[in-house]
Design a protein around this motif. Sequence first.
Motif, PDB file in Angstrom:
ATOM      1  N   ILE A 281     -35.072  22.063  73.318  1.00 43.73           N
ATOM      2  CA  ILE A 281     -34.692  20.722  73.782  1.00 43.73           C
ATOM      3  C   ILE A 281     -35.609  20.355  74.947  1.00 43.73           C
ATOM      4  O   ILE A 281     -36.056  21.217  75.681  1.00 43.73           O
ATOM      5  CB  ILE A 281     -33.198  20.641  74.231  1.00 43.73           C
ATOM      6  CG1 ILE A 281     -32.827  21.870  75.097  1.00 43.73           C
ATOM      7  CG2 ILE A 281     -32.259  20.491  73.068  1.00 43.73           C
ATOM      8  CD1 ILE A 281     -31.467  21.768  75.754  1.00 43.73           C
ATOM      9  N   GLY A 282     -35.846  19.064  75.097  1.00 48.85           N
ATOM     10  CA  GLY A 282     -36.718  18.616  76.195  1.00 48.85           C
ATOM     11  C   GLY A 282     -38.126  18.344  75.699  1.00 48.85           C
ATOM     12  O   GLY A 282     -38.578  18.932  74.717  1.00 48.85           O
ATOM     13  N   ARG A 299     -42.574  23.126  78.125  1.00 48.47           N
ATOM     14  CA  ARG A 299     -41.370  22.368  77.757  1.00 48.47           C
ATOM     15  C   ARG A 299     -40.597  22.011  79.024  1.00 48.47           C
ATOM     16  O   ARG A 299     -40.343  22.871  79.866  1.00 48.47           O
ATOM     17  CB  ARG A 299     -40.491  23.198  76.823  1.00 48.47           C
ATOM     18  CG  ARG A 299     -39.340  22.378  76.267  1.00 48.47           C
ATOM     19  CD  ARG A 299     -38.508  23.185  75.303  1.00 48.47           C
ATOM     20  NE  ARG A 299     -39.161  23.399  74.023  1.00 48.47           N
ATOM     21  CZ  ARG A 299     -39.275  22.471  73.084  1.00 48.47           C
ATOM     22  NH1 ARG A 299     -38.785  21.272  73.273  1.00 48.47           N
ATOM     23  NH2 ARG A 299     -39.867  22.754  71.938  1.00 48.47           N
ATOM     24  N   ASN A 301     -37.348  21.340  80.302  1.00 48.37           N
ATOM     25  CA  ASN A 301     -35.900  21.308  80.075  1.00 48.37           C
ATOM     26  C   ASN A 301     -35.139  21.954  81.239  1.00 48.37           C
ATOM     27  O   ASN A 301     -34.029  22.443  81.061  1.00 48.37           O
ATOM     28  CB  ASN A 301     -35.523  21.926  78.718  1.00 48.37           C
ATOM     29  CG  ASN A 301     -35.912  23.391  78.607  1.00 48.37           C
ATOM     30  OD1 ASN A 301     -36.317  24.010  79.598  1.00 48.37           O
ATOM     31  ND2 ASN A 301     -35.790  23.964  77.425  1.00 48.37           N
ATOM     32  N   ASN A 304     -31.887  20.211  81.801  1.00 50.66           N
ATOM     33  CA  ASN A 304     -30.910  20.601  80.767  1.00 50.66           C
ATOM     34  C   ASN A 304     -30.327  21.968  81.110  1.00 50.66           C
ATOM     35  O   ASN A 304     -29.124  22.199  80.952  1.00 50.66           O
ATOM     36  CB  ASN A 304     -31.578  20.682  79.395  1.00 50.66           C
ATOM     37  CG  ASN A 304     -32.277  19.396  79.032  1.00 50.66           C
ATOM     38  OD1 ASN A 304     -33.230  19.002  79.699  1.00 50.66           O
ATOM     39  ND2 ASN A 304     -31.825  18.713  78.024  1.00 50.66           N
TER      40      ASN A 304
END
Length: 619
Positions: A281-282, A299, A301, A304
Amino acid sequence: MPSRKFAEGEVVRGRWPGSSLYYEVEILSYDNKSQLYTVKYKDGTELELKESDVKPLKSFKQRKGGSTSSSPSRRRSSRSRSRSRSPGRAPKGSRRSASASHQADIKEKETRREILQVKLTPLVLKPFGNSINVYNGEPEHTEKNDISRKNKQEKVILSPEGSFIATQYSLRPRREEVTVKEIESKEQKRLPKVPAPLETFQVTTPQRKSLEFGGVPGASLIMLGLPACLFLLLLQCRQKDPSLLSFPPPLPALGELWEARVCGIYLLWFFIQALFYLLPIGKVVEGTPLVDGRRLKYRLNGFNAFVLTSAIVGTSLFWGIELCYVYTHFLQFALAATVFSVVLSVYLYARSLKAPRDELSPASSGNAVYDFFIGRELNPRIGVFDLKYFCELRPGLIGWVVVNLVMLLAEMKVQERGTPSLAMVLVNSFQLLYVVDALWNEEALLTTMDIIHDGFGFMLAFGDLVWVPFTYSLQAFYLVSHPHDLSWPLASVIIALKLCGYVIFRCANSQKNAFRKNPTDPKLAHLKTIHTSTGKSLLVSGWWGFVRHPNYLGDLIMALAWSLPCGFNHLLPYFYVIYFTALLVHREARDEHQCKRKYGLAWEKYCQRVPYRILPYVY
Ligand code: NDP
């Protein structure tokens, strides 16, 4: 008076002597008598060129990707690019005198010329891709870098490349290069004058450099001193009277500090954060170009991960898990984290011994002790898992917020309060804002000194995993057993101070990040800039025209606001602001040194325009 086509400060393309390659150069001056332009290449090399060897940028515009060379070098692999030198840099071990070169046969010259065409590819490393529009889009306010009148009388020591073109052109290296070249030339005199094998063009020479942090003794002292300092601080903070008069605190037996369960919890924490980092994710973004022109992918994230961690902590509280265990075993956790960071540093050093040379950090030196400290490998990765990037923001920074929350709960328990104190609430919220801001603006980390310059070794491993969560939370730890009643009027002043620091910090960082991302951003068009020979420009107005490190100023104001809620009874809660001032003053000096090397005279001009480093009229 003969007319001339190009003005001082204009950015044009200059032919590299002896080749058909054109590079971006800045016109420094024009000599009416010789009718030669003095131009400066992006690596700082200065040459005198005839007007016929200078072309306006416009004449190259139709070429895609900004490549102006018709040489085959553009089609070579990135490997050969990685070893390329910029114009004017002579490879070590291949120097000859001008007379010797005069006698060299034509065939050798041709071969060398061909190699040079492969190697002279400075445009590969441009931070914003190979577009030549970087200059074209500069706002009208852009100031030209009038570095023309300096360095006039510097002596030239010719490289082999230089020697066969010396009849037509005069090479003038940067001031700092002269010393290195002189040393190399002296060394060369001691060597037998044999033609250098062609491979020597491919080898990058190890550079003699002055080591930061006081070199090997300084690094050794820091490696021993920081853990000792951490434990003394924590022990002192636990004392009923934490004043300087009761220093040093009584030391516990080492056995008391080691607990297997604590180690297990620490490892669990680390691996949960690693798992969050690996979640797909991200956004994925590219870092700044490496020496070989590659850009690593990262990445984003962190935020998150923070939300997921908050959910886990919230669930633990809901289930009644005793988080105060972290408070009662705080020293044990600090020891577990210290041991972990040392083991990690040993692993990092060991793996770096197998790392290719072009993946080593520019800060590494070749000395084992120093490199263990500063880190040898720049971006150690296990597959896609970037160890340095992960440690910079996740386990330590998010851990710091969790530790603060634990201290808030511990305060309520120890002081038998129904609600936390105003001082504790302020410390928690201020530092929470700082961490959330860092995670929200995670991409900005990719342009920091930690990622670009420093390797991953003990300094960052200990700093990120131990120093940040265990000393930055000192104010909250202090308030658990040293309550301070803060009045609302004083709290309002402290809040205003914190917000003021935050605005300076955030605006300055955002302005620079936006400018580095897109120098032609219309929102920044009102800002004045100075061109530099690297192709990048420097902001000289706005926040970066106020002082040279407005972000450090904001950070220091915030640091003060974190300590003030603890009152003035003891010096201990002010440790952070004192230490942080020393850190940023030293960091500023390191950055200054690097910028001077990167930007040369343009940086000196920036320093003249913006004379104060961090605090206006003081420093
Ligand atoms: P900076 O974000 O200040 O970056 C310095 C770089 O910015 C220079 O190397 C140069 O790089 C570029 N630059 C300098 N002047 C200009 C200018 N006038 N115009 C455009 N670019 C310029 O450095 P740090 O990485 O040290 O700090 C990042 C943030 O992290 C800061 O806010 C700092 O306070 C904070 N920090 C916090 C720490 C903590 O423990 N809490 C520790 C360390 C930092 P280039 O030109 O190559 O882009």
